[in-house]
Design a protein around this motif. Structure first.
Motif, short mmCIF file in Angstrom:
data_model
loop_
_atom_site.label_atom_id
_atom_site.label_comp_id
_atom_site.label_asym_id
_atom_site.label_seq_id
_atom_site.Cartn_x
_atom_site.Cartn_y
_atom_site.Cartn_z
N LYS A 1 0.82 -1.22 0.00
CA LYS A 1 0.00 0.00 0.00
C LYS A 1 0.85 1.27 0.00
N TYR A 2 2.12 1.13 0.39
CA TYR A 2 2.99 2.30 0.39
C TYR A 2 3.83 2.43 -0.88
N THR A 3 3.64 1.52 -1.80
CA THR A 3 4.27 1.64 -3.11
C THR A 3 3.22 1.62 -4.22
N ALA A 4 1.98 1.89 -3.83
CA ALA A 4 0.86 1.77 -4.77
C ALA A 4 0.86 2.88 -5.81
N ASN A 5 1.34 4.05 -5.46
CA ASN A 5 1.36 5.16 -6.41
C ASN A 5 2.41 6.18 -5.98
N LYS A 6 2.61 7.18 -6.81
CA LYS A 6 3.65 8.18 -6.53
C LYS A 6 3.41 8.92 -5.22
N ASP A 7 2.16 9.29 -4.98
CA ASP A 7 1.87 10.14 -3.83
C ASP A 7 2.18 9.44 -2.51
N VAL A 8 1.68 8.23 -2.33
CA VAL A 8 1.90 7.54 -1.05
C VAL A 8 3.37 7.16 -0.90
N PHE A 9 4.01 6.80 -2.00
CA PHE A 9 5.42 6.42 -1.93
C PHE A 9 6.29 7.63 -1.60
N PHE A 10 5.97 8.78 -2.18
CA PHE A 10 6.76 9.97 -1.88
C PHE A 10 6.67 10.33 -0.41
N GLU A 11 5.49 10.17 0.20
CA GLU A 11 5.37 10.47 1.63
C GLU A 11 6.27 9.56 2.45
N GLU A 12 6.51 8.34 1.99
CA GLU A 12 7.43 7.46 2.69
C GLU A 12 8.88 7.91 2.50
N ILE A 13 9.19 8.47 1.33
CA ILE A 13 10.53 9.05 1.14
C ILE A 13 10.72 10.22 2.10
N VAL A 14 9.70 11.07 2.21
CA VAL A 14 9.76 12.22 3.11
C VAL A 14 9.99 11.74 4.54
N ARG A 15 9.24 10.74 4.97
CA ARG A 15 9.36 10.24 6.33
C ARG A 15 10.70 9.54 6.56
N GLU A 16 11.13 8.77 5.58
CA GLU A 16 12.39 8.05 5.70
C GLU A 16 13.57 9.02 5.78
N ARG A 17 13.53 10.09 5.02
CA ARG A 17 14.60 11.09 5.10
C ARG A 17 14.58 11.79 6.46
N ALA A 18 13.40 12.01 7.02
CA ALA A 18 13.31 12.63 8.34
C ALA A 18 13.98 11.77 9.40
N VAL A 19 13.87 10.46 9.27
CA VAL A 19 14.43 9.54 10.26
C VAL A 19 15.91 9.27 9.99
N GLU A 20 16.23 8.77 8.82
CA GLU A 20 17.60 8.35 8.51
C GLU A 20 18.56 9.52 8.56
N LEU A 21 18.14 10.70 8.11
CA LEU A 21 19.02 11.86 8.05
C LEU A 21 18.75 12.84 9.19
N PHE A 22 18.12 12.37 10.25
CA PHE A 22 17.83 13.18 11.41
C PHE A 22 19.09 13.90 11.91
N MET A 23 18.97 15.20 12.09
CA MET A 23 20.05 16.05 12.61
C MET A 23 21.31 16.04 11.74
#
Length: 600
Positions: free
Chosen positions: A504-526
């Motif tokens: 469900k998180y790779t179903a389309n561009k919109d939902v997948f991009f939100e996961e990129i946004v969230r993943e960058r917030a976590v992995e690249l924190f600070m």
């Protein structure tokens, strides 16, 4: 182990020895500079490289530009003092952006700022490129000339990129300017960031074609064999080639250039190609890769002054003074009761950024199937949470009995009984290594550096660039690398012990991009990425990212949090004018072709 500073300075020291080898009698007969001809300075590889070293010494060390300087500027952290950027005051330098005269011989990181040092480095890079082409001056092998030219091209592009990502499009300077010439010409007109990114990309591409995969593989690099990881190579150039193009393609920059608040698909495709080339080269050579989970924190900190970065970091800041870590990185991020700081500030993570961490099953906490319990907010969170964040009850030091365990509940020692306290209910350990064995001695021997570019960032930027290329999708890939956008994100997640994204998180561009946004917030924190990310995505003023929050709670008899409340500490001011920082006023008064940024 040699520090990176000493490794980088090898050729500069050698140049100095060569130039000072004249006799004392000769020295007394004439002024020292009379002995130093252009042939001395630029005639061979070793002396020429000494000049190139100045470019490395213009690189800002993000968290050590002041006694401590905030370098994230977005919604990741709070302090007991109000940040100027949070109230919309982008005129403030925050000890980072400008206001220091250039002194490249200084070993003090606090002397560096972005603006002045970038312009100085651009001139030095252009001078190096001109001297390389001057007939009869440089004598050396083709490899040596390629190394010198590649570094100069890289730094000319890199410092333009540093200026551009904060202040927007500026004239792209490709020649040595004379002190007496007029700057009031079309050559020095400001251009859009997107136009500037295209020029930057040309230099990064040329640098990538000249530079080796690694200096250890070159004849010139044998002099510093085993200590060449900080020297600019092909991976540096390819990574920033992709990054410059992706920034130029991003909605904020594309809207400025074309009026469309969307990605530029063609530039995204070019960025994906650059990242794909880098990732394939990493696979083929093994020089860089994702750091194994077992040594993951080596990317960010190590003790006994061991070198940070592992196999993952491509570009780290230049090391100026290892002692600054104790007073800057550590001093501003550990509890004031540890006795390791001045007691004037305490930079801590916000609760709103913590909510980006997923559950151990890989699902976001707002997913109904994640199992997240708001009344037990830290149980079963993903492994990166405990790598980065100190929560209430954690055993985080061995300094004194009162400070062994974090008391971050309302009324707890580290929340209200020390000055200053944590204002959010958390501390960060990402760059200080706080754990149950943390002592004053360990803090004094800490190495900690905020990466400029590392492989996880490359994977995530590759995914973003592929997604918004022509015919892009979560299942698409670049034409020169077979990994799909979704699998690039999964590679970063898998390293962090998380499963692949569910369908469900790779179903389309919109939902997948939100996961990129969230993943960058976590992995690249600070790591300084968030401020630039939110701006380039046109999300800096988005209501989802304005409120910076704390978590208030009591403890029950079993030490569990109760009476939990998320509280807004401050709502950031971020209007359209905050897309770019204001330029120094004196520069905007030179002529009408160099105007101030909109709104300032």
């Amino acid at each position: 182990m040699k520090s990176a500073k000493y490794n980088i300075s090898f050729y500069a020291i050698l140049m100095m020895l060569i130039l000072l080898s004249t006799s004392c009698e000769d020295y007394l007969d004439k002024a020292p500079e009379a002995d130093i001809s252009e042939k001395d300075a630029f005639g061979n590889f070793f002396s020429f490289q000494g000049s190139i070293e100045e470019l490395y010494n213009c690189v800002m060390d993000p968290d050590k530009g002041g006694a401590w300087n905030n370098y994230s500027f977005a919604d990741e952290n709070l302090n007991n003092k109000i940040y100027n950027f949070d109230i919309g005051n982008y005129w403030s330098n925050e000890g980072y952006f400008s206001g220091k005269s250039v002194n490249t011989t200084s070993n003090e990181g606090r002397d560096r700022r972005v603006y002045e040092y970038a312009w100085y480095a651009i001139r030095k890079a252009n001078l190096a490129l001109a001297k390389l082409e001057e007939e009869g001056l440089f004598e050396g092998t083709q490899e040596e000339k390629d190394l010198l030219k590649g570094q100069a091209l890289f730094f000319r592009a890199w410092f333009h990129f540093e200026l551009g990502r904060y202040w927007g499009g500026l004239p792209y300077i490709t020649r040595v300017l004379e002190p007496t010439e007029s700057l009031i010409t079309e050559e020095f007109n400001r251009i859009t960031f997107q136009e500037m990114a295209v020029e930057i990309a040309k230099d990064f591409r040329a640098a990538a074609d000249l530079l080796p995969n690694h200096w250890d593989e070159t004849e010139a690099g044998q002099a510093t064999l085993g200590h060449n990881m900080d020297r600019v190579n092909k991976f540096f150039a390819l990574g920033y080639l992709g990054k410059a193009l992706l920034y130029g393609a991003s909605p904020m920059m594309n809207e400025e250039a074309t009026g469309s608040n969307s990605y530029n698909a063609e530039l995204c495709q070019q960025a994906a190609q650059a990242f794909g080339e880098l990732l394939k080269l990493a696979d083929d050579t093994g020089i860089y890769g994702l750091q194994p989970w077992s040594s993951y924190t080596d990317i960010f900190y190590r003790f006994n002054h061991a070198k940070t970065g592992g196999i993952e970091t491509i570009m780290n800041p230049t090391i100026y003074d290892r002692g600054r870590i104790r007073w800057s990185t550590v001093g501003a991020t550990v509890p004031s009761s540890f006795g390791l700081n001045s007691g004037s500030n305490a930079d801590v993570p916000t609760h709103n950024i913590v909510k980006n961490f997923a559950m151990a099953n890989g699902l976001p906490i707002d997913d109904p199937e994640s199992g997240y319990d708001p009344n037990d907010p830290w149980t079963n969170l993903e492994p990166r949470f405990s790598k980065f964040i100190i929560k209430d009850g954690d055993n985080f030091s061995n300094i004194r009995s009162a400070d062994k365990y974090a008391e971050l509940y309302t009324g707890g020692r580290h929340r209200s009984q020390i000055n200053p306290p944590s204002v959010t209910g958390y501390y960060s350990r990402k760059f200080n290594g706080m754990d149950k064995s943390f002592t004053v001695s360990k803090a004094g021997n800490l190495a900690a550096y905020v990466p400029y570019l590392r492989m996880a960032d490359v994977y995530l930027m590759y995914a973003e660039a592929v997604l918004f290329s022509n015919n892009g999708s979560p299942g698409a890939s670049s034409s020169n690398y077979s990994m799909t956008a979704a699998n690039a994100v999964n590679a970063v997640r898998n390293r962090a012990q998380l499963p692949d994204l569910t369908a469900k998180y790779t179903a389309n561009k919109d939902v997948f991009f939100e996961e990129i946004v969230r993943e960058r917030a976590v992995e690249l924190f600070m790591e300084g990425a968030r401020f630039c990310d939110l701006r380039r995505w046109n999300r800096n003023g988005d209501s989802r990212y304005l409120e910076k929050t704390a978590i208030d709670f009591d403890r029950d008899p079993d030490g569990k949090p109760i009476n939990i409340n998320e509280r807004v500490v401050i709502k950031r001011v971020a209007e359209k004018k905050h897309n770019w920082l204001p330029l120094p006023v004196s520069d905007t008064k030179i002529f009408e072709g160099f105007p101030q940024n909109p709104g300032w």
